[in-house]
Design a protein around this motif. Structure first.
Motif, PDB file in Angstrom:
ATOM      1  N   GLN A  34       2.395  45.065 -84.791  1.00  0.00           N
ATOM      2  CA  GLN A  34       3.208  45.156 -83.584  1.00  0.00           C
ATOM      3  C   GLN A  34       4.381  46.115 -83.819  1.00  0.00           C
ATOM      4  OE1 GLN A  34       4.310  41.287 -82.126  1.00  0.00           O
ATOM      5  NE2 GLN A  34       4.986  42.084 -80.157  1.00  0.00           N
ATOM      6  N   SER A  35       5.036  46.006 -84.953  1.00  0.00           N
ATOM      7  CA  SER A  35       6.130  46.920 -85.285  1.00  0.00           C
ATOM      8  C   SER A  35       5.622  48.350 -85.459  1.00  0.00           C
ATOM      9  CB  SER A  35       6.852  46.469 -86.550  1.00  0.00           C
ATOM     10  OG  SER A  35       7.554  45.280 -86.308  1.00  0.00           O
ATOM     11  N   THR A  36       4.434  48.491 -86.029  1.00  0.00           N
ATOM     12  CA  THR A  36       3.843  49.819 -86.177  1.00  0.00           C
ATOM     13  C   THR A  36       3.700  50.487 -84.817  1.00  0.00           C
ATOM     14  OG1 THR A  36       2.677  49.377 -88.226  1.00  0.00           O
ATOM     15  CG2 THR A  36       1.722  51.055 -86.816  1.00  0.00           C
ATOM     16  N   ASP A  84      -2.304  63.179 -73.525  1.00  0.00           N
ATOM     17  CA  ASP A  84      -3.085  61.935 -73.550  1.00  0.00           C
ATOM     18  C   ASP A  84      -2.746  61.092 -74.779  1.00  0.00           C
ATOM     19  OD1 ASP A  84      -4.305  62.708 -71.189  1.00  0.00           O
ATOM     20  OD2 ASP A  84      -6.167  63.363 -72.158  1.00  0.00           O
ATOM     21  N   LYS A  85      -2.576  61.734 -75.911  1.00  0.00           N
ATOM     22  CA  LYS A  85      -2.217  61.017 -77.135  1.00  0.00           C
ATOM     23  C   LYS A  85      -0.809  60.424 -77.017  1.00  0.00           C
ATOM     24  CE  LYS A  85      -5.143  63.940 -80.044  1.00  0.00           C
ATOM     25  NZ  LYS A  85      -6.078  63.016 -80.632  1.00  0.00           N
ATOM     26  N   LEU A  86       0.112  61.174 -76.434  1.00  0.00           N
ATOM     27  CA  LEU A  86       1.473  60.665 -76.230  1.00  0.00           C
ATOM     28  C   LEU A  86       1.453  59.448 -75.301  1.00  0.00           C
ATOM     29  CD1 LEU A  86       3.309  64.101 -75.875  1.00  0.00           C
ATOM     30  CD2 LEU A  86       3.636  62.442 -77.742  1.00  0.00           C
ATOM     31  N   HIS A  87       0.649  59.537 -74.246  1.00  0.00           N
ATOM     32  CA  HIS A  87       0.522  58.393 -73.328  1.00  0.00           C
ATOM     33  C   HIS A  87      -0.063  57.167 -74.049  1.00  0.00           C
ATOM     34  CE1 HIS A  87       1.838  59.598 -69.358  1.00  0.00           C
ATOM     35  NE2 HIS A  87       1.179  60.740 -69.448  1.00  0.00           N
ATOM     36  N   ALA A  88      -1.062  57.392 -74.894  1.00  0.00           N
ATOM     37  CA  ALA A  88      -1.661  56.265 -75.630  1.00  0.00           C
ATOM     38  C   ALA A  88      -0.611  55.581 -76.506  1.00  0.00           C
ATOM     39  CB  ALA A  88      -2.832  56.751 -76.481  1.00  0.00           C
ATOM     40  N   LEU A  89       0.204  56.364 -77.200  1.00  0.00           N
ATOM     41  CA  LEU A  89       1.253  55.785 -78.041  1.00  0.00           C
ATOM     42  C   LEU A  89       2.295  55.065 -77.184  1.00  0.00           C
ATOM     43  CD1 LEU A  89       1.803  58.651 -80.648  1.00  0.00           C
ATOM     44  CD2 LEU A  89       0.441  56.579 -80.908  1.00  0.00           C
ATOM     45  N   ARG A  90       2.607  55.628 -76.030  1.00  0.00           N
ATOM     46  CA  ARG A  90       3.573  55.006 -75.118  1.00  0.00           C
ATOM     47  C   ARG A  90       3.046  53.672 -74.607  1.00  0.00           C
ATOM     48  NH1 ARG A  90       3.673  54.335 -69.896  1.00  0.00           N
ATOM     49  NH2 ARG A  90       1.895  55.701 -69.568  1.00  0.00           N
ATOM     50  N   ILE A  91       1.827  53.665 -74.113  1.00  0.00           N
ATOM     51  CA  ILE A  91       1.245  52.459 -73.511  1.00  0.00           C
ATOM     52  C   ILE A  91       1.121  51.330 -74.537  1.00  0.00           C
ATOM     53  CG2 ILE A  91      -0.894  51.514 -72.534  1.00  0.00           C
ATOM     54  CD1 ILE A  91      -1.208  54.328 -71.133  1.00  0.00           C
ATOM     55  N   HIS A  92       0.531  51.639 -75.688  1.00  0.00           N
ATOM     56  CA  HIS A  92       0.325  50.596 -76.701  1.00  0.00           C
ATOM     57  C   HIS A  92       1.647  50.163 -77.330  1.00  0.00           C
ATOM     58  CE1 HIS A  92      -4.044  50.373 -76.602  1.00  0.00           C
ATOM     59  NE2 HIS A  92      -4.004  51.664 -76.340  1.00  0.00           N
ATOM     60  N   GLY A  93       2.575  51.078 -77.462  1.00  0.00           N
ATOM     61  CA  GLY A  93       3.901  50.719 -77.967  1.00  0.00           C
ATOM     62  C   GLY A  93       4.646  49.814 -77.007  1.00  0.00           C
ATOM     63  N   ASN A  94       4.532  50.104 -75.715  1.00  0.00           N
ATOM     64  CA  ASN A  94       5.167  49.242 -74.709  1.00  0.00           C
ATOM     65  C   ASN A  94       4.549  47.844 -74.718  1.00  0.00           C
ATOM     66  OD1 ASN A  94       6.905  51.236 -73.860  1.00  0.00           O
ATOM     67  ND2 ASN A  94       5.739  51.752 -72.030  1.00  0.00           N
ATOM     68  N   LYS A  95       3.226  47.790 -74.781  1.00  0.00           N
ATOM     69  CA  LYS A  95       2.558  46.485 -74.820  1.00  0.00           C
ATOM     70  C   LYS A  95       3.004  45.693 -76.041  1.00  0.00           C
ATOM     71  CE  LYS A  95      -1.647  47.708 -72.304  1.00  0.00           C
ATOM     72  NZ  LYS A  95      -3.090  47.964 -72.418  1.00  0.00           N
ATOM     73  N   ALA A  96       3.114  46.357 -77.175  1.00  0.00           N
ATOM     74  CA  ALA A  96       3.528  45.671 -78.398  1.00  0.00           C
ATOM     75  C   ALA A  96       4.970  45.186 -78.295  1.00  0.00           C
ATOM     76  CB  ALA A  96       3.373  46.602 -79.603  1.00  0.00           C
ATOM     77  N   ALA A  97       5.822  45.986 -77.672  1.00  0.00           N
ATOM     78  CA  ALA A  97       7.238  45.616 -77.567  1.00  0.00           C
ATOM     79  C   ALA A  97       7.466  44.464 -76.602  1.00  0.00           C
ATOM     80  CB  ALA A  97       8.054  46.826 -77.118  1.00  0.00           C
ATOM     81  N   HIS A  98       6.578  44.304 -75.632  1.00  0.00           N
ATOM     82  CA  HIS A  98       6.814  43.328 -74.569  1.00  0.00           C
ATOM     83  C   HIS A  98       5.832  42.171 -74.540  1.00  0.00           C
ATOM     84  CE1 HIS A  98       9.905  45.914 -72.993  1.00  0.00           C
ATOM     85  NE2 HIS A  98       9.050  46.924 -73.017  1.00  0.00           N
ATOM     86  N   SER A  99       5.092  41.969 -75.632  1.00  0.00           N
ATOM     87  CA  SER A  99       4.143  40.853 -75.635  1.00  0.00           C
ATOM     88  C   SER A  99       4.189  40.122 -76.967  1.00  0.00           C
ATOM     89  CB  SER A  99       2.724  41.355 -75.367  1.00  0.00           C
ATOM     90  OG  SER A  99       2.167  41.929 -76.522  1.00  0.00           O
TER      91      SER A  99
END
Length: 181
Positions: A34-36, A84-99
Protein backbone atom coordinates in the motif's frame (compact mmCIF):
# COMPACT_ATOMS: atom_id res chain seq x y z
CA UNK A 1 16.50 10.75 4.05
CA UNK A 2 17.87 9.03 0.99
CA UNK A 3 17.39 5.39 0.09
CA UNK A 4 19.38 3.39 -2.45
CA UNK A 5 17.28 2.10 -5.33
CA UNK A 6 17.74 -1.00 -7.40
CA UNK A 7 16.20 0.52 -10.54
CA UNK A 8 15.97 4.30 -10.16
CA UNK A 9 19.54 5.36 -9.31
CA UNK A 10 20.19 6.67 -12.81
CA UNK A 11 17.77 9.52 -11.97
CA UNK A 12 19.64 10.61 -8.83
CA UNK A 13 22.00 13.12 -10.47
CA UNK A 14 19.20 15.24 -11.97
CA UNK A 15 16.18 14.22 -9.86
CA UNK A 16 17.26 12.89 -6.46
CA UNK A 17 13.69 13.05 -5.15
CA UNK A 18 12.54 10.70 -7.93
CA UNK A 19 15.37 8.27 -7.19
CA UNK A 20 14.40 8.34 -3.50
CA UNK A 21 10.70 7.80 -4.22
CA UNK A 22 11.55 4.87 -6.48
CA UNK A 23 13.86 3.47 -3.82
CA UNK A 24 11.22 3.75 -1.09
CA UNK A 25 8.63 2.15 -3.39
CA UNK A 26 10.99 -0.77 -3.98
CA UNK A 27 11.83 -1.07 -0.29
CA UNK A 28 8.16 -1.38 0.68
CA UNK A 29 7.11 -3.52 -2.28
CA UNK A 30 6.58 -6.73 -0.29
CA UNK A 31 6.33 -5.59 3.30
CA UNK A 32 3.87 -2.73 2.67
CA UNK A 33 2.52 -2.68 -0.91
CA UNK A 34 0.00 0.00 0.00
CA UNK A 35 2.84 2.40 0.84
CA UNK A 36 4.61 1.40 -2.38
CA UNK A 37 1.58 2.43 -4.44
CA UNK A 38 1.32 5.75 -2.60
CA UNK A 39 5.04 6.42 -3.21
CA UNK A 40 4.60 5.58 -6.90
CA UNK A 41 1.69 8.01 -7.13
CA UNK A 42 3.87 10.74 -5.61
CA UNK A 43 6.62 9.73 -8.09
CA UNK A 44 4.20 10.20 -11.00
CA UNK A 45 3.03 13.55 -9.67
CA UNK A 46 6.63 14.78 -9.30
CA UNK A 47 7.43 13.66 -12.86
CA UNK A 48 4.39 15.54 -14.13
CA UNK A 49 5.20 18.73 -12.22
CA UNK A 50 8.83 18.54 -13.38
CA UNK A 51 7.64 18.38 -16.98
CA UNK A 52 5.37 21.39 -16.44
CA UNK A 53 8.23 23.32 -14.88
CA UNK A 54 10.94 22.37 -17.37
CA UNK A 55 8.75 22.85 -20.44
CA UNK A 56 7.14 26.02 -19.03
CA UNK A 57 3.69 24.61 -19.72
CA UNK A 58 0.66 26.68 -18.79
CA UNK A 59 -1.07 25.12 -15.83
CA UNK A 60 -4.79 24.46 -15.74
CA UNK A 61 -7.04 26.40 -13.40
CA UNK A 62 -6.80 23.60 -10.85
CA UNK A 63 -3.42 22.22 -9.81
CA UNK A 64 -4.89 18.76 -9.07
CA UNK A 65 -2.88 15.86 -10.47
CA UNK A 66 -5.77 14.67 -12.65
CA UNK A 67 -6.16 18.14 -14.15
CA UNK A 68 -2.44 18.37 -14.87
CA UNK A 69 -2.60 15.05 -16.75
CA UNK A 70 -5.66 16.08 -18.76
CA UNK A 71 -4.36 19.52 -19.74
CA UNK A 72 -4.12 19.96 -23.53
CA UNK A 73 -0.63 21.49 -23.29
CA UNK A 74 0.62 18.43 -21.41
CA UNK A 75 -1.12 15.99 -23.74
CA UNK A 76 0.45 17.75 -26.74
CA UNK A 77 4.02 17.02 -25.65
CA UNK A 78 3.82 13.75 -23.68
CA UNK A 79 3.18 10.48 -25.55
CA UNK A 80 -0.13 8.84 -24.72
CA UNK A 81 1.62 5.67 -23.56
CA UNK A 82 3.45 7.70 -20.89
CA UNK A 83 0.25 9.49 -19.90
CA UNK A 84 -1.48 6.11 -19.55
CA UNK A 85 1.29 4.94 -17.22
CA UNK A 86 1.01 8.15 -15.17
CA UNK A 87 -2.75 7.62 -14.90
CA UNK A 88 -2.22 4.02 -13.76
CA UNK A 89 0.13 5.17 -10.99
CA UNK A 90 -2.33 7.93 -10.03
CA UNK A 91 -5.37 5.64 -9.90
CA UNK A 92 -3.73 2.80 -7.97
CA UNK A 93 -1.94 5.22 -5.66
CA UNK A 94 -5.22 6.96 -4.86
CA UNK A 95 -6.94 3.65 -4.18
CA UNK A 96 -4.11 2.61 -1.87
CA UNK A 97 -4.18 5.93 -0.02
CA UNK A 98 -7.93 5.86 0.53
CA UNK A 99 -8.72 2.22 1.27
CA UNK A 100 -7.98 -0.42 3.82
CA UNK A 101 -8.06 -3.14 1.18
CA UNK A 102 -5.11 -5.46 1.68
CA UNK A 103 -5.15 -6.61 -1.95
CA UNK A 104 -2.73 -3.94 -3.20
CA UNK A 105 0.23 -6.29 -3.54
CA UNK A 106 -0.91 -7.89 -6.79
CA UNK A 107 -0.37 -4.64 -8.74
CA UNK A 108 2.90 -3.63 -7.11
CA UNK A 109 5.36 -5.39 -9.48
CA UNK A 110 3.53 -4.13 -12.57
CA UNK A 111 3.33 -0.55 -11.29
CA UNK A 112 6.99 -0.48 -10.26
CA UNK A 113 7.81 -1.45 -13.85
CA UNK A 114 5.49 1.27 -15.17
CA UNK A 115 7.29 3.86 -13.02
CA UNK A 116 10.62 2.55 -14.30
CA UNK A 117 9.43 2.94 -17.90
CA UNK A 118 8.44 6.55 -17.16
CA UNK A 119 11.86 7.13 -15.58
CA UNK A 120 13.56 5.79 -18.71
CA UNK A 121 11.41 8.04 -20.88
CA UNK A 122 12.27 11.21 -18.95
CA UNK A 123 15.96 10.24 -18.92
CA UNK A 124 15.89 10.09 -22.73
CA UNK A 125 13.78 13.27 -23.04
CA UNK A 126 16.19 15.27 -20.89
CA UNK A 127 19.27 13.66 -22.43
CA UNK A 128 20.44 12.18 -19.13
CA UNK A 129 20.82 8.81 -20.82
CA UNK A 130 20.83 7.40 -24.32
CA UNK A 131 18.98 4.29 -25.37
CA UNK A 132 22.27 2.40 -25.25
CA UNK A 133 23.11 3.50 -21.71
CA UNK A 134 19.67 3.08 -20.14
CA UNK A 135 19.59 0.44 -17.44
CA UNK A 136 17.36 -2.59 -17.76
CA UNK A 137 14.73 -3.29 -15.14
CA UNK A 138 15.84 -5.58 -12.33
CA UNK A 139 13.13 -7.68 -10.70
CA UNK A 140 12.85 -7.33 -6.96
CA UNK A 141 13.33 -10.44 -4.88
CA UNK A 142 11.40 -10.92 -1.70
CA UNK A 143 13.56 -10.73 1.40
CA UNK A 144 11.82 -11.46 4.62
CA UNK A 145 12.85 -11.75 8.21
CA UNK A 146 9.32 -12.86 9.07
CA UNK A 147 9.57 -15.90 11.40
CA UNK A 148 6.70 -17.59 9.53
CA UNK A 149 8.65 -17.30 6.27
CA UNK A 150 11.81 -18.67 7.93
CA UNK A 151 9.79 -21.60 9.31
CA UNK A 152 8.33 -22.33 5.87
CA UNK A 153 11.79 -22.25 4.31
CA UNK A 154 13.12 -24.62 6.99
CA UNK A 155 10.18 -27.02 6.49
CA UNK A 156 10.67 -26.93 2.73
CA UNK A 157 14.38 -27.68 3.13
CA UNK A 158 13.58 -30.62 5.46
CA UNK A 159 11.05 -32.03 2.98
CA UNK A 160 13.54 -31.71 0.13
CA UNK A 161 16.22 -33.45 2.22
CA UNK A 162 13.79 -36.32 2.99
CA UNK A 163 12.90 -36.52 -0.70
CA UNK A 164 16.59 -36.66 -1.66
CA UNK A 165 17.18 -39.43 0.91
CA UNK A 166 14.21 -41.44 -0.47
CA UNK A 167 15.47 -40.91 -4.01
CA UNK A 168 18.92 -42.15 -3.01
CA UNK A 169 17.32 -45.21 -1.34
CA UNK A 170 15.30 -45.88 -4.51
CA UNK A 171 18.45 -45.68 -6.62
CA UNK A 172 20.23 -48.10 -4.25
CA UNK A 173 17.31 -50.58 -4.43
CA UNK A 174 17.20 -50.35 -8.21
CA UNK A 175 20.92 -51.06 -8.35
CA UNK A 176 20.46 -54.11 -6.11
CA UNK A 177 17.58 -55.34 -8.25
CA UNK A 178 19.67 -54.92 -11.38
CA UNK A 179 22.51 -56.86 -9.77
CA UNK A 180 20.17 -59.72 -8.80
CA UNK A 181 18.82 -60.01 -12.34
Amino acid sequence: MSVQSLNFEFLRKRWPELADLGGFAEAYAYSDPQSTLVKLRVFAEHVTKNIYHDQRLPKPYSNDFIDLLKNDAFIAIVPSVVIDKLHALRIHGNKAAHSVNSNHGKNTPWLLKEAFDIARWIAIQYRIETIGTLPKYKELHYKSTDPKNAKLKREKREILEKYAAKEAENQRLLAELEAIR
